[in-house]
Design a protein around this motif. Structure first.
Motif, PDB file in Angstrom:
ATOM      1  N   HIS A 114      -4.025   6.564 -25.284  1.00 47.58           N
ATOM      2  CA  HIS A 114      -4.567   7.137 -26.510  1.00 47.58           C
ATOM      3  C   HIS A 114      -5.863   6.416 -26.900  1.00 47.58           C
ATOM      4  O   HIS A 114      -6.065   5.235 -26.575  1.00 47.58           O
ATOM      5  CB  HIS A 114      -3.543   7.021 -27.645  1.00 47.58           C
ATOM      6  N   SER A 134      -1.031  11.086 -31.989  1.00 50.76           N
ATOM      7  CA  SER A 134      -2.079  10.137 -32.349  1.00 50.76           C
ATOM      8  C   SER A 134      -3.129  10.774 -33.249  1.00 50.76           C
ATOM      9  O   SER A 134      -3.211  12.006 -33.378  1.00 50.76           O
ATOM     10  CB  SER A 134      -2.750   9.598 -31.071  1.00 50.76           C
ATOM     11  N   THR A 154      -1.194  15.191 -21.183  1.00 47.38           N
ATOM     12  CA  THR A 154      -1.853  15.206 -22.480  1.00 47.38           C
ATOM     13  C   THR A 154      -1.832  16.617 -23.045  1.00 47.38           C
ATOM     14  O   THR A 154      -2.192  17.574 -22.348  1.00 47.38           O
ATOM     15  CB  THR A 154      -3.311  14.715 -22.372  1.00 47.38           C
TER      16      THR A 154
END
Length: 851
Positions: A114, A134, A154
Motif C-alpha cells: 500500500h 487503504s 489489487t
C-alpha cells in the motif's frame, strides 16, 4: 481504561489496569477469552477476559490503525501505517501447552504494497486470506501463507479512500465501501482482454467490478462500515450521525436512523447479526441497537465537557454528576450506567447537593438559577433565582430541607430561599469576596461559608439575630467541609494548607501543609520541575468520611489524598490516571519533544490533516470552556470527591471520568489463612464427611464461587442454624453477600430464606454493633427479601381467582379445566391424581399430587 459491559445483565466492570496513552484499537479473539488492546503509541496489552488479568505487554512500534483476529484464533493482523504484520496469538494456560510463553509475540510475516495508511483488515472465513483497505483508494487481497498459483491482488477503482472491504460467506464475492459513499461488488470473472474462446483458467480469470451502488447522502461521507456475511447485512455510519442497514447483494435498504449529531466513529455487529453497536467519540455516545425489533439495548452518553461536582444519594445507590455542558446525570452505582439526564440548565453546573431526607437534588449553575429536582418522577419542580443576574458557584441545603443557600461570583452576599414557596428569604452580607464554598452543619444550627476574602464565617441563620463568627486565614479559601458531629470544620486554602477548626471555640485545632502531597506531575508549559512546582499546588475539594475520622482531599493534581484528622498523617495517595495524553501526569518532560515553536504536544496540527473535513476549525478564539473551546491537551484534575454514606466507598470526578473506589471489590483469590491442605478436592472430601461448617470455611478461603455454591446447597436444612451459629464472624459479611446473590439467582426460595433468617437471628446483635462495615451487605439482603415478597404477592394476586374458581367446580369439570390450563397426567373417575406445573410431559417440570 477498559470497561466490559454485560448487555444481558446490564452491568459494567472496569478492568484493573490502564494504558499509558488513549486506547486506539481493540480486538477480541473468536473464543472470547483474549482481548488485545493497543494505545496510540502502539503499546499492546493482552488480557484474559474471564479472569480480568493481564497476560502480556508488548510494543508494536507505531500507531496502529487496524487490528483483527483470524477466525481460527491462531493469528492476528495489525496495520501500522502502510505496512501489515501478521502475528501468532500467544498461548494461554487453558489453550496449548498450559504454560505461559517466554517470548509470546512471534511475527509470522510482513506485508508491503500500500502507498498510504491502511484503515481496515478483514479475514476470510477459512483464515487463509485477508483483505486490507487503504487511504490510497485501493483494497488488496493477501494470503497468510504462500499459496500455489496465488498472487497478491489489487482492487482499484474507487475515487476516495476505501473504508472497508469484506468477503461474502462463500468467498466468491468481495464488497468494498469508500468514503464518498460508493459500494463496489467484485466477482472473479474472465479478464476483459482474454480471447472469447479462452478457457476459465487462473491465467484468464481476475477480480472485476460486477456492480456499483451509491448511498447518495449529499455532503456527508462514510465514517465507518461493517458487514455480517451470514445475514448479508451491510451497516454504514455517516458523518451527519445517520446509519443505514442494507441487504446485499441487492442493496435493498432495510433501515436508517439518526442517532447522533456528530460523526459515527465505530460500528460493530454481534456474532448472530441481531445487535449493532455504535460509538461516537466526540459526544461520548455508546449505542447498541436491535434492528429487528427497532429498539435500544443500550443507550449511554457521558459528559462531553469537564465535570465540576458530584454527590452521593442518601442510600448510596446513585451518584450525581454535573458538568460544564449544563447536563446533570444520575448514575447507578451497581451497573455503572446513566439512569437519567437533566438538560434544563443553560450554563455550566457548578455545585450539587442532596437533601438529607427524600429523593430531592439541588444544583447551582452559572446561568443564574438554583434548581430542585425530584428523583422519583425525574422532574424539575422548583427554580430559585436572584433579583439580579448572578453566577452561582456554591450551594448548601439545610438538613431539614426547608432552606437552600447559594453563593455567587458576582455578588459577595449569600442568598437564602424557602424550598416550600421558592421565595428569596434573606441575603447574608459580610464577605468581601466571592463565596466559593458553603456547608450546613449536620445538626442544622450553623452555616459555614468560605470566601476569597481569606475568611470563613459561621452563620446562625435561624436565630433572632443573624450573627456571624469570622475565622481569619492566611490565603483565599477554596473549600470548606463540616464533620458529621458538627464540632469541626476542614478548610482548604490557595496556599496549599489544610486546616481544622473547632466550631464551638472558633479556634484552629490542627493543620497539614499539603503542598508536597498534592504536587505530582509536570505540565508541558511548566518551567520548573514537578518537585519545585509544589508551592503553587493546593486542594480544590475536601470531604469528611462517614465517621469523621478521615478527610479526602483533591485538586489540580493526579493524586487524591486521604488524611487522618486526629494526627494529620497522610494515610494513602490514590493515583487518578497514568495517561500520558493528559497534561500533568508525567514527572519528567522529554526534551526530544521540545521544538522551536514550543512543546510538540501543545502545537495544533489540525491544519496539517490530509482530509479537508478534518482541517476545518470550529473553535472560538479565546474560549476556555464549552463546545467551541480549543483543546490540545486536557490537564488532569479532580474538581470534586464524595464519600459514600456507608463509608465503604468514595467517588471522584476527574478528567478521565467518574471514578469509584470501593472496599467491597470481588477478587479472584484470597490468600489469607490459606495453607497447602485447603484445595477444592479436600473441600469436597470434607463435605462428603458431612463437616458442613469446615467445608464452608474452606470454600470461602479458596473464594471459588462454584465451590461455595456447592457446599451451600449441600448443607441440610436442619443443620443450617447450627452451621450459621458456629461460623466465624470474619466470614459473616461474605456469607451475607453470597446468600443475597443466591436469593436473586437460584430458584431455592425457602432454602435461601432459611439461611437469611438464621444469619439475622444468630448474629443480629454483632451486626448491629458493627453496622459500619455491614451496611452494604444488609442492604443487599433487604433488597432480595423485598423482591421475593413482591413476587410472591404478585403471584398470589394473579392466581387467587383461578384457585377459587377451581375449588368451586365439581371434580370432573375441574379436571377438564386443569387439563386445558396445565396439562394433566391422570384423570380418573375419582378426580385428578397429579397435575403438571412446569412442563408439557414427564421429562420436564414437576408433578404435584392433588387429592
Amino acid at each position: 481504561m477498559l470497561t466490559l459491559v454485560c448487555l444481558p445483565s446490564s452491568k459494567s466492570h472496569t478492568l484493573p489496569f490502564a494504558h499509558r496513552r488513549n486506547i486506539a484499537r481493540l480486538a477480541l479473539n473468536p473464543r472470547g477469552n483474549l482481548l488485545l488492546s493497543v494505545d496510540e503509541d502502539g503499546h499492546a496489552i493482552l488480557t484474559n477476559v474471564p479472569r480480568r488479568i493481564v497476560l502480556y505487554h508488548f510494543s508494536l512500534h507505531g500507531e496502529v490503525n487496524a487490528l483483527a483476529f483470524a477466525p481460527s484464533g491462531r493469528h492476528f493482523a495489525v496495520a501500522t501505517g502502510r505496512q501489515i504484520e501478521v502475528w501468532r496469538t500467544p498461548s494461554t494456560p487453558d489453550v496449548g501447552d498450559g504454560d505461559l510463553e517466554f517470548a509470546p509475540f512471534v511475527r509470522h510475516r510482513l506485508y508491503l504494497g500500500h502507498f498510504d495508511t491502511v484503515q481496515s483488515i478483514q479475514w476470510s472465513a477459512d483464515s487463509r486470506f485477508f483483505l486490507s483497505s487503504s487511504k490510497d483508494m485501493t483494497s488488496r487481497i493477501w494470503s497468510m501463507d504462500a499459496e500455489e498459483g496465488f498472487a497478491q491482488t489489487t482492487l482499484s477503482g474507487h475515487r476516495q479512500a476505501v473504508v472497508g472491504a469484506w468477503f461474502s460467506k462463500d468467498q466468491e464475492t468481495i464488497y468494498t465501501v469508500s468514503k464518498d459513499g460508493a459500494l463496489f461488488v467484485w466477482k472473479y470473472m474472465l479478464r476483459y482482454d482474454a480471447p472469447e474462446d479462452a478457457e476459465e483458467t487462473d491465467e484468464s480469470m481476475q477480480w472485476g467490478i460486477s456492480e456499483r451502488h451509491f448511498f447518495m447522502q449529499n455532503n456527508a461521507h462514510v465514517t465507518c462500515a461493517s458487514f455480517h456475511p451470514e445475514s448479508q447485512l451491510l451497516v454504514t455510519g455517516f458523518s451527519h450521525g445517520i446509519f443505514f442497514i442494507h441487504e446485499l447483494p441487492d442493496f435493498s435498504q432495510i433501515q436508517n436512523l439518526s442517532i447522533s449529531q456528530n460523526d459515527i466513529d465505530f460500528v460493530a455487529i454481534n456474532k448472530t447479526g441481531e445487535w449493532l453497536a455504535f460509538g461516537a467519540s466526540k459526544l461520548g455516545q455508546l449505542l447498541v441497537w436491535e434492528w429487528q425489533s427497532e429498539s435500544y439495548i443500550l443507550k449511554q452518553q457521558g459528559h462531553f465537557d469537564a465535570m465540576n461536582t458530584i454527590a452521593y444519594s442518601p442510600e448510596g445507590q446513585r451518584i450525581i454528576t454535573a458538568a460544564d455542558d449544563g447536563k446533570i446525570k444520575v448514575w447507578d452505582v451497581n451497573s455503572g450506567f446513566c439512569v437519567v439526564t437533566f438538560t434544563e440548565h443553560l450554563g455550566a453546573v457548578t455545585a450539587s447537593e442532596f437533601a438529607k431526607r427524600g429523593n430531592v437534588l439541588y444544583t447551582a449553575s452559572l446561568d443564574g438559577s438554583v434548581r430542585a429536582w425530584d428523583l422519583i418522577r425525574y422532574r424539575n419542580f422548583r427554580t430559585f433565582t436572584a433579583p439580579s443576574r448572578l453566577q452561582f458557584t456554591s450551594l448548601a441545603i439545610d438538613p431539614s430541607g426547608e432552606v437552600v443557600c447559594a453563593g455567587s461570583l458576582d455578588s459577595f452576599d449569600i442568598h437564602i430561599w424557602s424550598v416550600q414557596t421558592g421565595q428569596l428569604l434573606d441575603r447574608l452580607a459580610g464577605h468581601e469576596g466571592p463565596v466559593m464554598s458553603l456547608a450546613f452543619s449536620p445538626d442544622g444550627s450553623t452555616l459555614v461559608s468560605g470566601s476569597w476574602d481569606r475568611t470563613v464565617r459561621l452563620w446562625n441563620i435561624f436565630a433572632r439575630t443573624q450573627t456571624s463568627e469570622p475565622l481569619q486565614l492566611m490565603s483565599d479559601v477554596v473549600c470548606v467541609a463540616v464533620r458529621p458531629d458538627s464540632q469541626q470544620i476542614a478548610v482548604t486554602t490557595l496556599d496549599g494548607q489544610l486546616t481544622f477548626w473547632s466550631v464551638s471555640e472558633a479556634s484552629q485545632q490542627g493543620g497539614v501543609d499539603a503542598r508536597r502531597d498534592v504536587s505530582g506531575g509536570r505540565k508541558m508549559t511548566d518551567r520548573r520541575t514537578a518537585a519545585n512546582v509544589a508551592g503553587t499546588k493546593s486542594f480544590d475539594t475536601v470531604k469528611y468520611s462517614a465517621d469523621g475520622t478521615c478527610v479526602l482531599a483533591a485538586g489540580k493534581s493526579k493524586y487524591i489524598c486521604l488524611y487522618d484528622v486526629q494526627s494529620g498523617v497522610l494515610i494513602k495517595k490514590f493515583t487518578v490516571s497514568v495517561n500520558l495524553a493528559l497534561d500533568g501526569t508525567q514527572e519528567f518532560l522529554n526534551s526530544k519533544l521540545l521544538t522551536e515553536a514550543g512543546p510538540s504536544g501543545m502545537i495544533d496540527e489540525q491544519g496539517e490533516e490530509s482530509d479537508r473535513e478534518n482541517r476545518k476549525d470550529y473553535t472560538l478564539p479565546g474560549a476556555q470552556r464549552g463546545e467551541g473551546a480549543r483543546k490540545t491537551r486536557p490537564a488532569v484534575r479532580v474538581p470534586s470527591v464524595a464519600f459514600s454514606p456507608t463509608g465503604r466507598a468514595f467517588c471522584a470526578a476527574s478528567t478521565e471520568g467518574l471514578l469509584i473506589y470501593s472496599l467491597d471489590t470481588t477478587v479472584q483469590f484470597d490468600p489469607f489463612d490459606l495453607d497447602i491442605t485447603v484445595t477444592p478436592t479436600t473441600t469436597l472430601n470434607t463435605l462428603a464427611q458431612k463437616e458442613y461448617l469446615k467445608a464452608l470455611v474452606m470454600a470461602f478461603r479458596l473464594n471459588e464461587r462454584t465451590l461455595i455454591r456447592r457446599v451451600y446447597e449441600a448443607t441440610p436444612v436442619q443443620d443450617v442454624p447450627l452451621v450459621v451459629k458456629e461460623l466465624p464472624s470474619v466470614y459473616l459479611g461474605r456469607l451475607l453477600r453470597f446468600v443475597a446473590l443466591q436469593a436473586d439467582e437460584s430458584p431455592h426460595l425457602e432454602f435461601n430464606l432459611i439461611w437469611i433468617e438464621a444469619l439475622l437471628s444468630k448474629h443480629g446483635r454483632w451486626m448491629k454493633d458493627n453496622k459500619g462495615g455491614m451496611e452494604a451487605e444488609l442492604r443487599s439482603v433487604e433488597k432480595a427479601v423485598r423482591r421475593i415478597q413482591a413476587e410472591l404477592a404478585r403471584l398470589a394476586d394473579e392466581n387467587i381467582y383461578r384457585i377459587e374458581y377451581l375449588l368451586a367446580q365439581p371434580a370432573e369439570k375441574a379436571g377438564e379445566t386443569l387439563a386445558l390450563d396445565f396439562g394433566v397426567k391422570d384423570v380418573g373417575d375419582e378426580g385428578i391424581d397429579e397435575v403438571m406445573v412446569d412442563g408439557e410431559d414427564d421429562s420436564e417440570g414437576e408433578w404435584l399430587g392433588f387429592s
